[in-house]
Design a protein around this motif. Structure first.
Motif, PDB file in Angstrom:
ATOM      1  N   GLY A  54      -8.516 -15.114 -42.810  1.00  0.00           N
ATOM      2  CA  GLY A  54      -7.311 -15.867 -43.158  1.00  0.00           C
ATOM      3  C   GLY A  54      -6.932 -14.936 -44.313  1.00  0.00           C
ATOM      4  N   LEU A  55      -7.286 -13.898 -44.921  1.00  0.00           N
ATOM      5  CA  LEU A  55      -6.503 -13.331 -46.000  1.00  0.00           C
ATOM      6  C   LEU A  55      -6.619 -11.967 -45.525  1.00  0.00           C
ATOM      7  CD1 LEU A  55     -10.338 -13.246 -48.416  1.00  0.00           C
ATOM      8  CD2 LEU A  55      -8.230 -14.520 -48.463  1.00  0.00           C
ATOM      9  N   LEU A  56      -6.414 -11.600 -44.102  1.00  0.00           N
ATOM     10  CA  LEU A  56      -6.003  -9.993 -44.111  1.00  0.00           C
ATOM     11  C   LEU A  56      -4.641  -9.802 -43.733  1.00  0.00           C
ATOM     12  CD1 LEU A  56      -6.975  -7.670 -42.916  1.00  0.00           C
ATOM     13  CD2 LEU A  56      -7.475  -8.694 -40.364  1.00  0.00           C
ATOM     14  N   TRP A  57      -3.898 -11.353 -43.309  1.00  0.00           N
ATOM     15  CA  TRP A  57      -2.488 -11.554 -42.762  1.00  0.00           C
ATOM     16  C   TRP A  57      -1.549 -11.038 -44.561  1.00  0.00           C
ATOM     17  CZ3 TRP A  57       0.564 -14.595 -45.660  1.00  0.00           C
ATOM     18  CH2 TRP A  57       0.082 -15.645 -46.428  1.00  0.00           C
ATOM     19  N   ILE A  58      -2.830 -11.191 -45.743  1.00  0.00           N
ATOM     20  CA  ILE A  58      -1.969 -10.488 -46.849  1.00  0.00           C
ATOM     21  C   ILE A  58      -1.240  -9.170 -47.182  1.00  0.00           C
ATOM     22  CG2 ILE A  58      -1.728 -10.732 -49.129  1.00  0.00           C
ATOM     23  CD1 ILE A  58      -3.598 -13.766 -49.133  1.00  0.00           C
ATOM     24  N   ALA A  59      -2.351  -8.901 -46.703  1.00  0.00           N
ATOM     25  CA  ALA A  59      -2.659  -6.967 -46.977  1.00  0.00           C
ATOM     26  C   ALA A  59      -0.936  -6.404 -47.001  1.00  0.00           C
ATOM     27  CB  ALA A  59      -3.673  -5.452 -46.244  1.00  0.00           C
ATOM     28  N   PRO A  60      -0.680  -6.760 -45.310  1.00  0.00           N
ATOM     29  CA  PRO A  60       0.781  -5.982 -45.280  1.00  0.00           C
ATOM     30  C   PRO A  60       1.781  -6.676 -45.304  1.00  0.00           C
ATOM     31  CG  PRO A  60      -0.442  -6.445 -43.153  1.00  0.00           C
ATOM     32  CD  PRO A  60      -1.260  -7.022 -44.268  1.00  0.00           C
ATOM     33  N   LEU A  61       1.715  -8.033 -45.901  1.00  0.00           N
ATOM     34  CA  LEU A  61       3.191  -8.636 -46.215  1.00  0.00           C
ATOM     35  C   LEU A  61       3.136  -8.589 -48.149  1.00  0.00           C
ATOM     36  CD1 LEU A  61       3.030 -12.111 -43.257  1.00  0.00           C
ATOM     37  CD2 LEU A  61       4.604  -9.283 -43.836  1.00  0.00           C
ATOM     38  N   LYS A  62       1.953  -8.255 -48.450  1.00  0.00           N
ATOM     39  CA  LYS A  62       2.650  -8.762 -49.676  1.00  0.00           C
ATOM     40  C   LYS A  62       3.291  -7.474 -50.610  1.00  0.00           C
ATOM     41  CE  LYS A  62      -0.425  -7.131 -53.910  1.00  0.00           C
ATOM     42  NZ  LYS A  62      -1.805  -6.752 -55.070  1.00  0.00           N
ATOM     43  N   PRO A  63       4.187  -6.527 -50.171  1.00  0.00           N
ATOM     44  CA  PRO A  63       5.295  -6.404 -50.568  1.00  0.00           C
ATOM     45  C   PRO A  63       7.161  -6.745 -50.370  1.00  0.00           C
ATOM     46  CG  PRO A  63       4.255  -3.964 -48.698  1.00  0.00           C
ATOM     47  CD  PRO A  63       3.966  -5.687 -49.394  1.00  0.00           C
ATOM     48  N   ILE A  64       6.546  -7.774 -49.135  1.00  0.00           N
ATOM     49  CA  ILE A  64       7.290  -8.828 -48.970  1.00  0.00           C
ATOM     50  C   ILE A  64       7.676  -9.606 -49.774  1.00  0.00           C
ATOM     51  CG2 ILE A  64       8.420 -10.409 -47.470  1.00  0.00           C
ATOM     52  CD1 ILE A  64       7.600  -8.147 -45.302  1.00  0.00           C
ATOM     53  N   PHE A  65       5.957 -10.130 -49.984  1.00  0.00           N
ATOM     54  CA  PHE A  65       5.563 -11.668 -51.100  1.00  0.00           C
ATOM     55  C   PHE A  65       6.296 -10.949 -52.654  1.00  0.00           C
ATOM     56  CE2 PHE A  65       3.696 -13.449 -47.682  1.00  0.00           C
ATOM     57  CZ  PHE A  65       4.444 -14.243 -46.710  1.00  0.00           C
ATOM     58  N   LYS A  66       6.368 -10.033 -52.953  1.00  0.00           N
ATOM     59  CA  LYS A  66       6.235  -9.910 -54.416  1.00  0.00           C
ATOM     60  C   LYS A  66       7.292 -10.148 -55.180  1.00  0.00           C
ATOM     61  CE  LYS A  66       3.998  -6.835 -57.458  1.00  0.00           C
ATOM     62  NZ  LYS A  66       3.174  -5.285 -56.305  1.00  0.00           N
ATOM     63  N   GLY A  67       7.539 -10.972 -55.956  1.00  0.00           N
ATOM     64  CA  GLY A  67       8.648 -10.716 -56.745  1.00  0.00           C
ATOM     65  C   GLY A  67       9.919 -11.875 -56.190  1.00  0.00           C
ATOM     66  N   VAL A  68       9.136 -12.732 -55.179  1.00  0.00           N
ATOM     67  CA  VAL A  68       9.798 -13.494 -54.377  1.00  0.00           C
ATOM     68  C   VAL A  68      10.480 -15.097 -55.219  1.00  0.00           C
ATOM     69  CG1 VAL A  68      10.520 -15.642 -52.254  1.00  0.00           C
ATOM     70  CG2 VAL A  68      10.352 -12.722 -52.259  1.00  0.00           C
ATOM     71  N   GLY A  69       9.551 -15.070 -56.355  1.00  0.00           N
ATOM     72  CA  GLY A  69       9.355 -16.667 -57.376  1.00  0.00           C
ATOM     73  C   GLY A  69       9.790 -16.353 -57.921  1.00  0.00           C
ATOM     74  N   LYS A  70      10.712 -15.473 -58.324  1.00  0.00           N
ATOM     75  CA  LYS A  70      11.189 -15.550 -59.678  1.00  0.00           C
ATOM     76  C   LYS A  70      12.182 -15.290 -59.237  1.00  0.00           C
ATOM     77  CE  LYS A  70       7.667 -12.031 -61.819  1.00  0.00           C
ATOM     78  NZ  LYS A  70       7.004 -11.039 -62.040  1.00  0.00           N
ATOM     79  N   ASP A  71      13.977 -14.731 -60.806  1.00  0.00           N
ATOM     80  CA  ASP A  71      15.420 -14.282 -60.117  1.00  0.00           C
ATOM     81  C   ASP A  71      15.284 -13.749 -60.014  1.00  0.00           C
ATOM     82  OD1 ASP A  71      14.881 -17.914 -62.283  1.00  0.00           O
ATOM     83  OD2 ASP A  71      15.085 -16.303 -63.872  1.00  0.00           O
ATOM     84  N   ASP A  72      16.338 -14.584 -59.242  1.00  0.00           N
ATOM     85  CA  ASP A  72      17.095 -12.546 -58.974  1.00  0.00           C
ATOM     86  C   ASP A  72      17.830 -11.540 -59.418  1.00  0.00           C
ATOM     87  OD1 ASP A  72      18.401 -10.917 -57.450  1.00  0.00           O
ATOM     88  OD2 ASP A  72      19.348 -12.279 -56.752  1.00  0.00           O
ATOM     89  N   PRO A  73      16.987  -9.936 -59.696  1.00  0.00           N
ATOM     90  CA  PRO A  73      17.217  -8.942 -60.573  1.00  0.00           C
ATOM     91  C   PRO A  73      18.560  -9.113 -60.192  1.00  0.00           C
ATOM     92  CG  PRO A  73      15.721  -8.989 -59.251  1.00  0.00           C
ATOM     93  CD  PRO A  73      16.159 -10.188 -58.657  1.00  0.00           C
ATOM     94  N   ASP A  74      19.110  -9.500 -59.280  1.00  0.00           N
ATOM     95  CA  ASP A  74      20.506  -8.727 -59.282  1.00  0.00           C
ATOM     96  C   ASP A  74      21.583  -9.310 -59.452  1.00  0.00           C
ATOM     97  OD1 ASP A  74      19.216  -5.926 -57.778  1.00  0.00           O
ATOM     98  OD2 ASP A  74      19.118  -6.928 -56.041  1.00  0.00           O
ATOM     99  N   ASP A  75      21.390 -11.042 -59.479  1.00  0.00           N
ATOM    100  CA  ASP A  75      22.497 -12.235 -59.814  1.00  0.00           C
ATOM    101  C   ASP A  75      23.137 -11.613 -61.383  1.00  0.00           C
ATOM    102  OD1 ASP A  75      23.715 -13.938 -60.352  1.00  0.00           O
ATOM    103  OD2 ASP A  75      22.119 -15.109 -59.660  1.00  0.00           O
ATOM    104  N   PRO A  76      24.443 -11.341 -61.144  1.00  0.00           N
ATOM    105  CA  PRO A  76      24.482 -10.876 -62.399  1.00  0.00           C
ATOM    106  C   PRO A  76      25.373 -12.128 -63.458  1.00  0.00           C
ATOM    107  CG  PRO A  76      26.342 -11.270 -60.637  1.00  0.00           C
ATOM    108  CD  PRO A  76      25.298 -11.422 -59.917  1.00  0.00           C
ATOM    109  N   SER A  77      25.194 -13.146 -62.916  1.00  0.00           N
ATOM    110  CA  SER A  77      25.308 -14.750 -64.039  1.00  0.00           C
ATOM    111  C   SER A  77      23.881 -14.804 -64.404  1.00  0.00           C
ATOM    112  CB  SER A  77      25.503 -15.373 -63.011  1.00  0.00           C
ATOM    113  OG  SER A  77      24.414 -15.761 -62.357  1.00  0.00           O
ATOM    114  N   GLN A  78      22.625 -14.513 -64.442  1.00  0.00           N
ATOM    115  CA  GLN A  78      21.832 -14.480 -65.220  1.00  0.00           C
ATOM    116  C   GLN A  78      21.440 -13.619 -66.185  1.00  0.00           C
ATOM    117  OE1 GLN A  78      18.980 -16.356 -64.253  1.00  0.00           O
ATOM    118  NE2 GLN A  78      20.531 -17.395 -62.368  1.00  0.00           N
TER     119      GLN A  78
END
Length: 79
Positions: A54-78
């Motif tokens: 149950g914890l093993l699936w997290i390791a390879p996918l961590k870079p994909i999930f990192k920062g997804v819950g935050k605001d878009d850093p590339d959005d010019p209106s932010q």
């Protein structure tokens, strides 16, 4: 090449909606196959195997999930 914010969001959604259920099916199938082949593990050991899987699936996918819950850093209106 680094993934864009939108690409990471799409990949994370795909991983959660398609990949995680598929991983669960594969993990349960492998544990059941091993139990049929070599005999079932004691309940505490089987619980440990499921916790590790149950914890093993997290390791390879961590870079994909990192920062997804935050605001878009590339959005010019932010600001």
């Amino acid at each position: 090449m680094a993934l864009s914010y939108k690409a990471r969001r799409r990949l994370s959604l795909l991983a959660l909606v398609v990949g995680l259920p598929a991983y669960i099916v594969v993990a349960v199938t492998v544990v059941n196959w091993a139990g049929a082949r070599w005999g079932r593990l004691p309940i505490w050991a089987e619980f440990g195997v499921y916790v590790v899987l149950g914890l093993l699936w997290i390791a390879p996918l961590k870079p994909i999930f990192k920062g997804v819950g935050k605001d878009d850093p590339d959005d010019p209106s932010q600001p």
